[in-house]
Design an enzyme around this catalytic site. Sequence first.
Site, short mmCIF file in Angstrom:
data_model
loop_
_atom_site.label_atom_id
_atom_site.label_comp_id
_atom_site.label_asym_id
_atom_site.label_seq_id
_atom_site.Cartn_x
_atom_site.Cartn_y
_atom_site.Cartn_z
N ALA A 8 0.80 -1.23 0.00
CA ALA A 8 0.00 0.00 0.00
C ALA A 8 0.83 1.28 0.00
O ALA A 8 0.28 2.36 -0.12
CB ALA A 8 -0.93 0.01 1.22
N LYS A 20 5.06 2.02 -6.22
CA LYS A 20 6.38 1.42 -6.02
C LYS A 20 6.40 -0.07 -6.33
O LYS A 20 7.33 -0.57 -6.99
CB LYS A 20 6.85 1.66 -4.58
CG LYS A 20 8.20 1.03 -4.28
CD LYS A 20 8.76 1.45 -2.94
CE LYS A 20 7.96 0.89 -1.79
NZ LYS A 20 8.67 1.11 -0.50
N GLN A 71 -6.09 -0.35 2.25
CA GLN A 71 -5.69 0.55 3.33
C GLN A 71 -5.84 1.97 2.80
O GLN A 71 -4.97 2.48 2.10
CB GLN A 71 -4.24 0.28 3.77
CG GLN A 71 -3.82 1.11 4.97
CD GLN A 71 -2.35 0.97 5.32
OE1 GLN A 71 -1.53 0.68 4.44
NE2 GLN A 71 -2.01 1.17 6.58
N GLY A 76 0.62 2.91 8.89
CA GLY A 76 1.59 1.98 9.41
C GLY A 76 1.30 0.54 9.05
O GLY A 76 0.21 0.18 8.59
N THR A 77 2.31 -0.31 9.27
CA THR A 77 2.21 -1.72 8.88
C THR A 77 1.19 -2.48 9.71
O THR A 77 0.50 -3.38 9.21
CB THR A 77 3.58 -2.39 8.99
OG1 THR A 77 4.13 -2.13 10.29
CG2 THR A 77 4.53 -1.86 7.93
N GLU A 150 12.35 0.47 16.57
CA GLU A 150 12.67 1.11 15.30
C GLU A 150 13.86 2.05 15.46
O GLU A 150 14.14 2.56 16.56
CB GLU A 150 11.46 1.88 14.77
CG GLU A 150 10.27 1.00 14.40
CD GLU A 150 10.59 0.03 13.30
OE1 GLU A 150 11.34 0.39 12.36
OE2 GLU A 150 10.11 -1.12 13.36
N HIS A 359 20.48 -10.58 -47.30
CA HIS A 359 20.86 -9.17 -47.24
C HIS A 359 19.66 -8.26 -47.49
O HIS A 359 18.89 -8.46 -48.42
CB HIS A 359 21.92 -8.79 -48.30
CG HIS A 359 22.79 -9.91 -48.75
ND1 HIS A 359 23.96 -10.24 -48.11
CD2 HIS A 359 22.67 -10.79 -49.78
CE1 HIS A 359 24.52 -11.26 -48.72
NE2 HIS A 359 23.75 -11.62 -49.74
N SER A 401 17.90 -9.72 -57.08
CA SER A 401 18.01 -8.53 -56.24
C SER A 401 17.04 -7.44 -56.68
O SER A 401 16.68 -7.34 -57.86
CB SER A 401 19.44 -7.99 -56.29
OG SER A 401 20.35 -8.94 -55.78
N ALA A 419 16.58 -9.67 -61.68
CA ALA A 419 16.84 -8.52 -60.81
C ALA A 419 16.04 -7.31 -61.26
O ALA A 419 15.84 -7.08 -62.46
CB ALA A 419 18.33 -8.20 -60.81
#
EC number: 2.7.7.23
Length: 453
Positions: A8, A20, A71, A76-77, A150, A359, A401, A419
Site C-alpha cells: 500500500a 512502487k 488501506q 503503518g504496517t 525502530e 541481405h 536482387s 533482378a
Amino acid sequence: MNIVILAAGTGKRMRSALPKVLHPLAGRPLLSHVIDTARTLQPSRLVVVVGHGAEQVKAAVAAPDVQFAVQAEQLGTGHAVRQALPLLDPAQPTLVLYGDVPLTRASTLQRLVDAARDGRYGILTVTLDDPTGYGRIVRDASGFVTRIVEQKDASPEELKIAEINTGIIVTPTAQLSMWLGALKNENAQGEYYLTDVVELAIEAGFEVVTSQPDDEWETLGVNSKAQLAELERIHQRNVADALLVDGVTLADPARVDVRGTLRCGRDVSIDVNCVFEGNVTIADNVTIGANCVIRNASVGAGTRIDAFTHIDGAELGANTVIGPYARLRPGAQLADEAHVGNFVEVKNAVIGHGSKANHLTYIGDADIGARVNIGAGTITCNYDGANKFRTVIEDDVFVGSDTQLVAPVRVGRGVTIAAGTTIWKDVAEGVLALNEKTQTAKSGYVRPVKKKS
C-alpha cells in the site's frame, strides 16, 4: 496458512507516478515476484493489501487466487495488516510479506514457517555489519526476544545491536486481531507498527522464535531507484549463476540479463550484452553473438545467431543462421537450415527449409517454400494503406536482387525472377519472370563539374 502481502505504500523516494510495487525487476513488477514466491508455499488465503494506486496495482496482479484489502490511509504496517483480517482464516497461521522485498527465497520462508509451528510467533531476522535504518531485535540476558525497536525510537545502546527485523513474520491469526487492536501510535512516526505486536505476544505468553536467511540480500527492500538497480543486479547475477551451473557458457556473467524465463539445452554459448525477455527456449548447441535481444521465442538446435540481432515472437528451426543485424518479428517461423542475414526483417512469415534471405530484405505476411533464394533488396509489398495481404513463393524459386512482390501474389515452383523486377501478377511454375527494360547509352555526355570557390 494465510499469506498477507503489504503493498500500500506511496514510494515517495522512487520519484515516480508508478506505484512502487509495480516498478519492474527483471521485467516484471516487484509485487509479482513476491506473489510467485508466496504461491510456492501453497497458502489457503493470499491477500494483498493495497493503498496508493490501488486500482492500478489490482489490475497488474489480479488472479483468481489473489484477494485484495484496501488501506485507505497509510497509518503503518500494523494498520495495514488489520485491513486484511476479515479475509483470513483464523484457524491458520499468517505469514506477512512485503511487496517491495522481491528476492526472499521460498525455502527461507518455509524455514520460518516451520520454526513458528504450534502457535509460536516467528520473526525473520538478519545480522548486518551496518544495521543503520532498520528496527533492532532486542533480547534479554537469556537470549529471548523481548521487543523490536525502530531506528528512530532506539536508544544509543539499542542502536549498537546488529540483529535487525526484516518485517517478515509468522503469527497465530486468532490472536493477531486482538493484538492489532491494542496497538498504539506513540512513536516518532505516529504510526501503528506491526513490530510492536511482538511485545504483546510475549506478554500473552507466546514463544517468539527467529530464523535467518542464507543470504542478506534476500531481505533487501526497494525504496529508491538506486536500491531497485542494486536488486536488479543481484537478481541477474543469481540467474547467471544458475545458467552456469546448468552448463551454459556465458562470456561475461555480469553482462547478460534475463527478464522472464530462459531455458537452455546443452552446450549453449551466449556472448556479452544479450537480453532475454518473456519465455525463451534455446535448444542444444546454439551460439548467440553479442548484443542480441530475444523475446518470447524458441531457437532450434545448432542455430547460430550473430551479433545485434533482435528476435521477438519467432520460432527458429534447427541449424538456422541469423544475423548479424537481423530482425525477426512476431509470427516469423523459420524451418531448419534457413538463413536470415544482415538488415533483413521478417514479420508474420514462414521461411521454408534451406531458404535464404541474406541481405537487405523485408519479408512480411509471406509463405516461402524450401530452397528459395531471396536476393538483396527484395521487398514483399504487403500493405495498401488499409489492409495486409500475403505473398506466396513456392519451392526452388530464385528471386533476383531489388525485386518487389506486390501482394496478394503467388510465385510458382522453380520460377526465376530477374533482378529489378516488380511482380504484381501470379507467376506460373518454372518460368523466367522479368520486367523488360531498355538500356540506353548516350555518347557525348559531359558530367557536371563542381565550381571551385
